[in-house]
Write an enzyme that holds these catalytic residues in place. Structure first.
Site, PDB file in Angstrom:
ATOM      1  N   ARG A  88       0.851  -1.193   0.000  1.00 24.08           N
ATOM      2  CA  ARG A  88       0.000   0.000   0.000  1.00 24.08           C
ATOM      3  C   ARG A  88       0.887   1.243   0.000  1.00 24.08           C
ATOM      4  O   ARG A  88       1.656   1.454   0.941  1.00 24.08           O
ATOM      5  CB  ARG A  88      -0.896   0.005   1.237  1.00 24.08           C
ATOM      6  CG  ARG A  88      -1.867   1.164   1.342  1.00 24.08           C
ATOM      7  CD  ARG A  88      -2.679   1.069   2.629  1.00 24.08           C
ATOM      8  NE  ARG A  88      -3.354  -0.229   2.749  1.00 24.08           N
ATOM      9  CZ  ARG A  88      -3.861  -0.702   3.881  1.00 24.08           C
ATOM     10  NH1 ARG A  88      -3.742  -0.011   5.010  1.00 24.08           N
ATOM     11  NH2 ARG A  88      -4.462  -1.878   3.898  1.00 24.08           N
ATOM     12  N   HIS A 132       1.534  -2.106   5.680  1.00 23.81           N
ATOM     13  CA  HIS A 132       1.378  -2.424   4.261  1.00 23.81           C
ATOM     14  C   HIS A 132       2.385  -1.667   3.397  1.00 23.81           C
ATOM     15  O   HIS A 132       2.785  -2.152   2.339  1.00 23.81           O
ATOM     16  CB  HIS A 132      -0.030  -2.064   3.788  1.00 23.81           C
ATOM     17  CG  HIS A 132      -1.080  -3.064   4.166  1.00 23.81           C
ATOM     18  ND1 HIS A 132      -1.377  -4.165   3.390  1.00 23.81           N
ATOM     19  CD2 HIS A 132      -1.916  -3.119   5.228  1.00 23.81           C
ATOM     20  CE1 HIS A 132      -2.361  -4.848   3.951  1.00 23.81           C
ATOM     21  NE2 HIS A 132      -2.709  -4.234   5.079  1.00 23.81           N
ATOM     22  N   ASP A 139      -3.803  -8.386   2.962  1.00 25.76           N
ATOM     23  CA  ASP A 139      -5.170  -8.568   3.445  1.00 25.76           C
ATOM     24  C   ASP A 139      -5.833  -9.572   2.519  1.00 25.76           C
ATOM     25  O   ASP A 139      -5.839  -9.371   1.290  1.00 25.76           O
ATOM     26  CB  ASP A 139      -5.940  -7.245   3.409  1.00 25.76           C
ATOM     27  CG  ASP A 139      -5.408  -6.221   4.394  1.00 25.76           C
ATOM     28  OD1 ASP A 139      -4.834  -6.619   5.428  1.00 25.76           O
ATOM     29  OD2 ASP A 139      -5.573  -5.017   4.126  1.00 25.76           O
ATOM     30  N   GLU A 201      -7.755  -7.790  13.117  1.00 25.14           N
ATOM     31  CA  GLU A 201      -8.292  -7.975  11.764  1.00 25.14           C
ATOM     32  C   GLU A 201      -7.966  -9.389  11.293  1.00 25.14           C
ATOM     33  O   GLU A 201      -6.805  -9.710  11.023  1.00 25.14           O
ATOM     34  CB  GLU A 201      -7.683  -6.947  10.803  1.00 25.14           C
ATOM     35  CG  GLU A 201      -8.005  -5.502  11.189  1.00 25.14           C
ATOM     36  CD  GLU A 201      -7.271  -4.474  10.337  1.00 25.14           C
ATOM     37  OE1 GLU A 201      -7.675  -3.301  10.380  1.00 25.14           O
ATOM     38  OE2 GLU A 201      -6.299  -4.840   9.643  1.00 25.14           O
ATOM     39  N   HIS A 204      -5.611  -9.813   8.051  1.00 21.95           N
ATOM     40  CA  HIS A 204      -4.376  -9.027   7.950  1.00 21.95           C
ATOM     41  C   HIS A 204      -3.179  -9.860   8.411  1.00 21.95           C
ATOM     42  O   HIS A 204      -3.136 -10.316   9.553  1.00 21.95           O
ATOM     43  CB  HIS A 204      -4.544  -7.776   8.834  1.00 21.95           C
ATOM     44  CG  HIS A 204      -3.366  -6.858   8.867  1.00 21.95           C
ATOM     45  ND1 HIS A 204      -3.419  -5.570   8.393  1.00 21.95           N
ATOM     46  CD2 HIS A 204      -2.113  -7.009   9.355  1.00 21.95           C
ATOM     47  CE1 HIS A 204      -2.260  -4.967   8.586  1.00 21.95           C
ATOM     48  NE2 HIS A 204      -1.445  -5.836   9.169  1.00 21.95           N
TER      49      HIS A 204
END
Length: 222
Positions: A88, A132, A139, A201, A204
């Site tokens: 990301r 990320h 994810d 999460e 993740h």
């Protein structure tokens, strides 16, 4: 989502994925299932996110190779991974933070944070620095496939992607037995190749140890 180590992260001068050492997972697994959420509008901000110019999963090569091994092992058992986000860009994380600071934009509340005030998303869920951006976090979810590898259907994990709240915690109370078993199946498969889950999460995972634990990247996904 917390920073790795005690030293502040550095921003890589890399301008391209190649310079950063980021590889497209489909160079290793050409038919891996992908639904890269932030390249489209089906996500918690409700629009394409800054830095996502294409729906691709980029990862540092050690992470990409480890993820390919997870996929290989799962296919023997008639399962597959489905990827929602990988590397990301730092600019995307900044876009998330700007969105979180806009209380007027509540378009996605019902789908992504029905039980939380938007202001509560900053911190545990949306941070100014994301793992990320270090290129070794993914994810993802799992699918169950027919014996011939076709007709794959997602496993019931109890929530969708980027559902902010206790129910998305990997070991959340109140989820069904099948949902818990499916989360543990994913965790076991990922841990086998060195990925560690983020407890808040279920989707993740980060390769440990990380290849570049103090380096953030900001090249666009394209």
């Amino acid at each position: 989502m917390a920073r790795a180590g005690d030293q502040p992260p550095q921003l890589s001068p890399a301008k391209t994925a190649a310079q950063a050492g980021l590889a497209d997972i489909r160079t290793l697994v050409p038919d891996i299932a992908e639904d890269i959420k932030y390249a489209g509008s089906d996500n918690f901000v409700g629009r394409p996110v800054n830095g996502y110019l294409a729906p691709k999963c980029l990862l540092l090569r050690p992470a990409a190779e480890a993820l390919a091994r997870v996929e290989r092992d799962l296919r023997v058992q008639h399962y597959r991974l489905k990827l929602w986000d990988c590397y990301r860009p730092a600019r995307a994380v900044a876009d998330f933070v700007r969105w979180a600071h806009d209380p007027a934009d509540q378009r996605t509340k019902a789908a992504h944070y029905p039980d939380l005030d938007k202001s509560k998303l900053l911190g545990d869920y949306i941070a100014p620095v994301s793992g990320h951006s270090r290129g070794a976090t993914v994810d993802l979810t799992m699918e169950r496939c027919a014996a011939d590898g076709t007709h794959c259907a997602p496993l019931d994990m109890g929530t969708g992607f980027d559902w902010f709240g206790v129910r998305a915690h990997t070991d959340a109370p109140g989820i069904g037995a099948e949902q818990r078993a499916n989360r543990l199946l994913l965790r076991s498969a990922m841990e086998h190749e060195g990925f560690k889950n983020y407890a808040l999460e279920w989707w993740h995972y980060t390769l440990t140890p990380e290849p570049t634990p103090q380096m953030l990247y900001d090249v666009p996904v394209q």
